[in-house]
Write a protein that holds these residues in place. Structure first.
Motif, short mmCIF file in Angstrom:
data_model
loop_
_atom_site.label_atom_id
_atom_site.label_comp_id
_atom_site.label_asym_id
_atom_site.label_seq_id
_atom_site.Cartn_x
_atom_site.Cartn_y
_atom_site.Cartn_z
N VAL A 1 0.87 -1.18 0.00
CA VAL A 1 0.00 0.00 0.00
C VAL A 1 0.91 1.23 0.00
CG1 VAL A 1 -1.84 1.25 1.17
CG2 VAL A 1 -1.73 -1.25 1.34
N GLN B 1 -2.22 7.22 5.43
CA GLN B 1 -1.72 5.86 5.15
C GLN B 1 -2.63 4.81 5.77
OE1 GLN B 1 0.54 4.78 3.14
NE2 GLN B 1 0.61 2.62 3.76
N ALA C 1 -5.72 4.54 3.62
CA ALA C 1 -5.40 3.81 2.39
C ALA C 1 -5.28 2.32 2.67
CB ALA C 1 -4.11 4.35 1.78
N LEU C 2 -4.70 1.95 3.81
CA LEU C 2 -4.56 0.54 4.17
C LEU C 2 -5.93 -0.10 4.36
CD1 LEU C 2 -2.99 -1.97 5.11
CD2 LEU C 2 -2.92 -0.96 7.41
N ALA D 1 -7.44 -0.70 0.83
CA ALA D 1 -6.69 -1.70 0.07
C ALA D 1 -6.84 -3.09 0.67
CB ALA D 1 -5.21 -1.31 0.01
N TYR D 2 -6.75 -3.21 1.98
CA TYR D 2 -6.85 -4.51 2.64
C TYR D 2 -8.26 -5.09 2.45
CZ TYR D 2 -6.51 -8.18 6.15
OH TYR D 2 -6.50 -9.40 6.79
#
Length: 957
Positions: A20, A332, A335-336, A339-340
């Motif tokens: 990521v 961050q 975003a994680l 994405a996860y």
């Protein structure tokens, strides 16, 4: 990672990397397990949990396969070990957990180990929010004075927690005056996806408060547990659970204008209570999910205990991400999360239809304004019917006279919707003989333009009480008067839509010249400082202040009974007239006797309706059709005239709420204010126990403990402390509520110089085992079936209800605590005999701790609630079960026998016997089933309890 942590065996080859941005994270792909794609969202999270923690013993490849092959239609039977990512505590239930950690440090030191090695192994956070009481209200200094009183009452506890904050790694404390634990959780503490030690995995949590489920709205799997499970999780131990049934709740449509999250959640509560979801997971899905704002999702999740489910979870989607951004989470981290969730199949697909055990469906367009009450959260009351249903319910609280007429309940009033002052009702009335037996006329029997009448607006009360307020204002109080109007609790104060709505309604009311009624205690207790920040930004605070909704504290107040006293003159009038008065609160619980001892009827409502009822001053009003008051010109004002529209609410939210407000509120959240920072705080790696403290004392769990466990022994010469029937709950066993002066706990406090007015509650003294032992099995509704010896008969007089027993050493009636003391001094072990469903309920930790400290070595029951059974083992108490179709009664057991239990020693050989032999001095024998159900539980029992087991592992490492 600690060296005694076990890395996953990764039988399925699920370990991989997720990139990521510039960071890379180790993850465990659930797609490696057959059947994963059809699982509900919540079970996918459990599947990842098992993959990541597979150790070959407590978590095996077979467990993972069984979860992947989950049969949605089957009753739960497969037990798994769930390892939560973190632990969340509030101060009442969290203090004992920290006491135990502090005691473990001393035990390690005494055994020659390094005390500083004792720390939570999972992140643990405690929010002090249950101790503030709304003593003062309706004045500018209410917040400051209430906080001062809070510190005066709880200084010893706060000093202890402040020490823990500095002494333990992975343990953080949010000081008093900051917010309610569940709101702080969703606004700041919750991660949604955890990042720790280079791994990324779903944020999961267990909390020492039932409303931990509020975080389900953020896609986080979590629920409330007892203190023993929380301590186990803190110390790296898994929580035992059955793979549950999962109820899919499909949402579609959009809510109508003028309805609130409270209206939605009360409708859902009613539906799920009717359907039956106790012990199940509830999961929301479908196209309507995207139309439910995050704050509304959190409101729904918060009420999970009220409809009985373990969780009520929403999946991760774009709304989740938007809320994380709004509340100032690191980019961050945000975003994680996205994405996860997409990588693992955890991102919500509105068209997906996972396998579910059961299904329900709701069109959001059918939601209508609602309340719930007067005594249960599932008893929804449509606002349009609130007046009629209140009058019907009133007959349960006000006795009818010989004619069948309820005193204070007139028999007729003006037609609905008639304009003008309420006292212009028709003077005509039905004859008494026409009234039904319950004293309330049935509207179906009345002329079409008449309605059932009751106390308050539009009716003649037969027994009003004249009151002169502290300000000299005179008024009358009668049944139905709203004496508490509280914007309170985690449920709604996290929700900007309803909080801004309440403030705009207050503004509109003030502009019309309306005021709260003088007998209404009005309180505002937001769940976080963010609320007051956006009120100030929007310029709305002065309007709430004008109506008496001054800030009284940031904490869990009215909802848990911390409403504070009514004004003396109001309390006196209520008691003089034995009036059935009302509280209206934006909370989640309204059980009888919970909110205030003077208040019989309690209604849950949205914050705007709380303000409305403060203006009306009575439940006996049809807010849809009758005026709520008069403006400065004497003209009637209706609720519809001051109700804010949805567009204006959204405009204020857009202008006043942003990430900067959240970032500022939580910038230094663990530091606390000057009061917190200036508390004299003990230092050192171990706690300096204050010998005279009546709040925090060192418990005896580790006294005499050696590095190697003493072999378990069979039980001989045991006597029965209590013989109990079916459905004895942990609420019957665990100490709760106020401490009575003549109780063993009250006598203990008096002997230690505590005056009666400072006794406080069992909840506030949970860190003192001496108080808690004395309150165990002391519930006033407990029925001990032991009987006093009778002259010439096999069974004598029955024991009174409450914490009483027979001391078999003397044959005399005494308290359970005093009998326990006598038995332990004589070296006599104790057993409990019980019926079905022993240990159901929510007050769990001290139900097991108190049982052990009373000297009980074994419980023999017909069946157990799973968690209490596990907790007994965690405290070194042996849970046994009568053979199938066998009871104490069928065996002829009276509780007067002396018991021996043999075969327990087989555990020393690393085996768990299926049964043990129970025999009595009267010749009764039977093979009791040993309810140690997992290898981990057997380890706990062999070591004398879970704390001893973990401590020895720490020393060995």
């Amino acid at each position: 990672m600690k060296e005694y942590d076990v890395a996953s065996l990764d039988t399925f080859g699920a370990k991989t990397q997720l990139r990521v941005g510039d960071a890379s994270y180790e993850i465990f792909k659930i797609s490696k397990v057959e059947g994963h794609e059809r699982l509900p969202y919540s079970l996918k999270i459990l599947l990842e949990n098992l993959l990541r923690t597979e150790d070959g013993a407590n978590i095996t490849a077979d467990h993972i396969r069984q979860l992947g092959g989950w049969d949605a239609t089957a009753d739960p039977s497969v037990e798994i070990q769930f390892t939560p990512a973190r632990v969340l505590m509030q101060d009442f239930t969290g203090v004992p957990c920290v006491v135990d950690l502090a005691t473990m440090r001393e035990a390690v030191r005494d055994l020659g180990g390094d005390a500083t090695k004792v720390n939570p192994l999972a992140p643990a956070e405690l929010v002090i929010d249950h101790s503030v009481i709304a003593d003062l209200f309706g004045r500018e200094d209410a917040f400051e004075r209430n906080v001062e009183l809070e510190y005066e009452r709880n200084k010893e506890r706060y000093q202890f927690l402040r020490w823990g904050q500095t002494a333990f790694n992975e343990f953080k404390v949010v000081p008093p005056g900051t917010g309610i634990v569940h709101q702080v959780n969703i606004e700041y503490l919750a991660r949604t996806i955890m990042e720790r030690g280079g791994q990324a995995y779903p944020d999961t949590v267990v909390g020492t408060d039932s409303h931990t489920t509020m975080v389900n709205g953020l896609g986080v799997l979590g629920w409330g547990v007892g203190g023993i499970e929380a301590e186990a999780a803190m110390l790296g131990q898994p929580v035992s659970m059955l793979i549950p049934r999962v109820v899919g709740f499909k949402l579609h449509g959009e809510m109508p204008a003028g309805t609130t999250a409270t209206d939605l959640v009360l409708t859902i509560t009613e539906m799920l209570r009717k359907h039956g979801v106790v012990g199940k997971f509830v999961e929301f899905y479908g196209p309507g999910v995207s139309a439910v704002p995050l704050a509304n999702r959190a409101t729904i999740g918060n009420m999970s205990p009220e409809y009985g489910s373990t969780v009520a979870i929403f999946p991760i989607d774009a709304e989740t991400v938007r809320y994380l951004e709004l509340t100032g989470r690191d980019p961050q981290q945000v975003a994680l999360v996205e994405a996860y969730a997409k990588e693992q199949g955890l991102w919500h697909d509105p068209a997906a239809e996972p396998d579910y055990s059961e299904r329900l469906e709701l069109d959001l367009g059918t939601i209508e304004p609602s309340l719930a009450g007067p005594k249960r959260p599932q008893d929804r009351v449509p606002l349009g019917s609130a007046k009629t249903l209140f009058r019907s319910a009133l007959t349960d609280y006000v006795a009818a006279d010989a004619t069948g007429h309820t005193p204070g309940v007139p028999q007729q009033e003006k037609p609905l919707g008639t304009a003008g002052p309420a006292d212009e009702a028709s003077a005509e009335s039905f004859p008494a003989s026409d009234a039904p037996a319950n004293g309330v006329n049935d509207p179906a029997d009345a002329p079409r333009d008449l309605v059932t009448a009751a106390v308050g607006a539009g009716g003649r009360a037969s027994n009003p009480v004249r009151v002169t307020g502290a300000d000299g204002v005179e008024y009358e109080l009668d049944h139905g008067a709203v004496v508490i109007a509280a914007i309170t609790s985690c449920t709604n104060t996290s929700n900007p839509q309803v909080m801004i709505g309440a403030a705009l309604l207050a503004r509109n009311a003030v502009d019309k010249g309306l005021a709260r009624k003088p007998w209404v205690k009005t309180t505002l207790a937001p769940g976080s400082k963010v609320v007051m920040d956006y009120y100030d930004r929007a310029g709305l605070t002065p309007y709430l202040d004008k109506l008496g909704f001054n800030l009284v504290g940031y904490g869990c107040t009215t909802c848990i009974g911390n409403s504070g006293p009514l004004p003396e003159e109001v309390s006196a009038a209520v008691n003089e007239g034995d009036l059935a008065v009302v509280s209206v609160l934006s909370g989640n619980r309204n059980f009888e006797g919970r909110i205030n001892p003077d208040v019989k009827m309690n209604y849950l409502a949205s914050p705007p309706l709380v303000v409305a009822y403060a203006l009306a001053g009575t439940m006996d009003i049809d807010l849809a059709n009758e005026p709520i008051g008069e403006d400065s010109a004497g003209d009637p004002v209706y609720l519809r005239d001051i109700w804010p529209n949805s567009a204006e609410i959204q405009d204020v939210i857009a202008q006043a709420i942003g990430a900067t407000g959240f970032s500022a509120a939580y910038a230094d959240v663990f530091a606390g204010d000057e009061r917190w920072q200036s508390l004299p705080t003990p230092t050192g790696d171990t706690f300096a126990w204050e010998g005279e403290s009546t709040y925090v004392r060192k418990p005896p769990y580790f006294e005499g403990m050696q590095q190697e466990p003493t072999p378990v022994q069979d039980i001989a010469g045991a006597r029965v402390l209590a013989k109990l029937g079916d459905s004895v709950t942990t609420d019957h066993i665990s100490p709760a509520g106020s401490i009575k002066a003549d109780s063993p706990a009250g006598k203990y406090l008096a002997e230690h110089g505590v005056p009666r007015h400072e006794f406080n509650s069992y909840g506030s003294r949970r860190g003192n085992h001496e108080v808690m032992i004395r309150g165990t099995f002391a519930n006033i509704r407990l029925r001990n079936q032991l009987r006093l010896p009778g002259a010439g008969s096999a069974a004598g007089a029955a024991l009174p209800e409450g914490g009483f027993t027979v001391n078999h050493l003397t044959g005399e009636q005494t308290t359970i605590y005093d009998a326990s003391t006598a038995y332990q001094e004589a070296g006599v072990p104790l057993v409990i005999l019980a019926g079905k469903e022993y240990g159901s309920g929510s007050s769990r930790d001290w139900a097991a701790k108190g049982t052990m400290l009373l000297g009980v070595k074994a419980v023999i029951a017909e069946s157990y609630e799973r968690i209490h059974r596990s907790n007994l083992i965690g405290m070194g108490v042996l849970p046994l079960q009568f053979p199938v179709d066998t009871t104490a009664e069928s065996l002829g057991l009276t509780g007067t026998e002396t018991f021996s239990i043999s075969g327990v020693t087989a555990l020393n050989d690393g085996e768990t016997p299926r049964t043990v032999k129970v025999s009595t001095d009267t010749g009764v024998e039977f093979d009791a089933v040993v309810r140690i159900d997992t290898p981990g539980e057997a380890d706990y029992y062999r070591h004398g309890g879970i704390l001893q087991y973990v401590l020895r592992r720490m020393i060995a490492s």
